[in-house]
Design an enzyme around this catalytic site. Sequence first.
Site, PDB file in Angstrom:
ATOM      1  N   LYS A 173       0.875  -1.175   0.000  1.00  0.00           N
ATOM      2  CA  LYS A 173       0.000   0.000   0.000  1.00  0.00           C
ATOM      3  C   LYS A 173       0.914   1.227   0.000  1.00  0.00           C
ATOM      4  O   LYS A 173       1.431   1.642   1.030  1.00  0.00           O
ATOM      5  CB  LYS A 173      -0.901   0.012   1.238  1.00  0.00           C
ATOM      6  CG  LYS A 173      -2.259   0.731   1.016  1.00  0.00           C
ATOM      7  CD  LYS A 173      -2.159   2.202   0.660  1.00  0.00           C
ATOM      8  CE  LYS A 173      -1.908   3.056   1.875  1.00  0.00           C
ATOM      9  NZ  LYS A 173      -1.935   4.532   1.535  1.00  0.00           N
ATOM     10  N   GLY A 226       7.422   5.591   7.813  1.00  0.00           N
ATOM     11  CA  GLY A 226       6.612   6.795   7.893  1.00  0.00           C
ATOM     12  C   GLY A 226       6.823   7.497   9.221  1.00  0.00           C
ATOM     13  O   GLY A 226       7.847   7.294   9.888  1.00  0.00           O
ATOM     14  N   SER A 227       5.866   8.300   9.618  1.00  0.00           N
ATOM     15  CA  SER A 227       5.998   9.082  10.847  1.00  0.00           C
ATOM     16  C   SER A 227       5.862   8.193  12.073  1.00  0.00           C
ATOM     17  O   SER A 227       5.266   7.106  12.020  1.00  0.00           O
ATOM     18  CB  SER A 227       4.929  10.171  10.893  1.00  0.00           C
ATOM     19  OG  SER A 227       3.658   9.609  11.156  1.00  0.00           O
ATOM     20  N   GLY A 231       3.311   5.145  12.820  1.00  0.00           N
ATOM     21  CA  GLY A 231       3.944   3.894  13.214  1.00  0.00           C
ATOM     22  C   GLY A 231       3.408   3.358  14.526  1.00  0.00           C
ATOM     23  O   GLY A 231       3.219   2.147  14.686  1.00  0.00           O
ATOM     24  N   CYS A 282      13.958  10.888   6.416  1.00  0.00           N
ATOM     25  CA  CYS A 282      13.858  10.553   7.835  1.00  0.00           C
ATOM     26  C   CYS A 282      15.184  10.746   8.545  1.00  0.00           C
ATOM     27  O   CYS A 282      15.220  10.928   9.766  1.00  0.00           O
ATOM     28  CB  CYS A 282      13.361   9.120   7.989  1.00  0.00           C
ATOM     29  SG  CYS A 282      14.294   7.929   7.015  1.00  0.00           S
ATOM     30  N   GLU A 383       9.857  16.632  14.394  1.00  0.00           N
ATOM     31  CA  GLU A 383      10.299  16.413  13.015  1.00  0.00           C
ATOM     32  C   GLU A 383       9.540  17.334  12.063  1.00  0.00           C
ATOM     33  O   GLU A 383       8.321  17.263  11.963  1.00  0.00           O
ATOM     34  CB  GLU A 383      10.080  14.951  12.618  1.00  0.00           C
ATOM     35  CG  GLU A 383      10.681  14.627  11.264  1.00  0.00           C
ATOM     36  CD  GLU A 383      10.547  13.167  10.904  1.00  0.00           C
ATOM     37  OE1 GLU A 383      11.497  12.611  10.329  1.00  0.00           O
ATOM     38  OE2 GLU A 383       9.490  12.569  11.194  1.00  0.00           O
TER      39      GLU A 383
END
Length: 490
Positions: A173, A226-227, A231, A282, A383
Amino acid sequence: MALYDHFIGGKSVPPASNEYFESENPTFGQPWARIARGTEEDVNAAVVAAKAAFPSWSGLKPSQRGRLLYRLADVIEKKAEYLAEIEVRDNGKLYAEMHAQMRYICEWYRYYGGLADKIEGHVIPTDKSGIFNFTRYEPLGVIGMVTPWNSPLLLLTWKLAPALAAGNVAVIKPSEFTSASTLEFMRLFEEAGFPPGVVNTVTGFGLEAGKPLVDHPDVAKIAFTGSDISGQKIYEAAARQIKHVTLELGGKSPNIVFADANLDAAINGVISGIFAASGQTCIAGSRLLLQRSIHDEFLERLLRVAGSAKIGDPMRKETNVGPVATRPQCAKVLEYIEIAKAEGAECVLGGGRYQGEGATSELFVSPTIFAGVKNSMRIAREEVFGPVLAVVPFEDEDEAYSIANDTAYGLGSGLWTSDIRKAIEGSAKIEAGTVWVNTYRALSYTSPFGGYKRSGIGREGGVEAIKEYLQTKSVWICTDPVVENPFIMR
């Protein structure tokens, strides 16, 4: 506009809902493709296809899987330019970097193709007489892979190459912002000779397609990049079914420059760490920790180099900084810039939307540097995921490592020094999954990558990554037919 359907069971499949959504080219701020809007029904179909393909794929000789991965690498190499162009259209990153990535991901498939027939168990010399004990490694089954928008195919490859080599099958996905390159990539599997159903892709939004994939009872593991907030939600959902996870999450990486460093090299490393890819990585070195004795000189030189960056169309060779990939992300970056100003940080470069020569949409943000930052400020703790650098001064080594580790994250870090003692001791003291010394953003298929703390769980890259997609079975064979007392454990 280009039209993209799901890829399920080796073929393009329209969405069950017959609905599509638009994908925007951030360079020009205009939609360029229509993407299938997936639902739970599409996810179910993809998992069914993957599950059906699993016995034959895992049943192949490991060397046969390896040869197919080698073949895939050759096909990718031929299509590298085209795949890079698609990624630039979708996320606005520099063509030069995307093309380099496309050529480099071939090596991931070759590396894990070579490892496919080297997954070896062990004969264990137990303390039991009359027993032969050995271990074997077996694939998990269907792996759900949820990938981000900043480097879609590279970060997919970090998951897919070891998973396939280990004998697993996949349902992917991709981010709704950058689905096209993954769907183009799917076409290469048929060309390489992969059986249908081994790799499948369902596109769409998180709640409509991502959540059903994470929650599906026939998915054995979720691999996510991802973030940390997303997560955490995936981790919680996976825990309810005791699923395996690999989570590569966010970072607030410190880039530490000591007074004895090669300052020219350090300046280039700092710029690479934060302004390459418009800061949308990241591992971005978003906190520059500068020793006070060189603070003013270094900052002045850094401003000259960073201020000369050419901003514009990422397809042009001379461009250094392209647009922010998505409208929500651009708004977030601009919001953090205003937060930093309100907190009292001194904006010494940039500080807002870029509207100068080369700007072709509203999604360009000027490379921005804040001086006078305290590590307690939000600009130093959260972030941003954009071209925004926070400069924090320090006095000595102890203070540098204290500031560096005073964060919820621990993905990457940089250390610049000509003192080998500092390099060795610093690499031990910094709490991060990767420590770069006198370089930054160096990555390889041969080396493990992952985070400490809220930056994630598990490792991608290297021999360690293939173990993330295997489970260990211990086999006990009794060679002694006599059981003296069945009521006592042997």
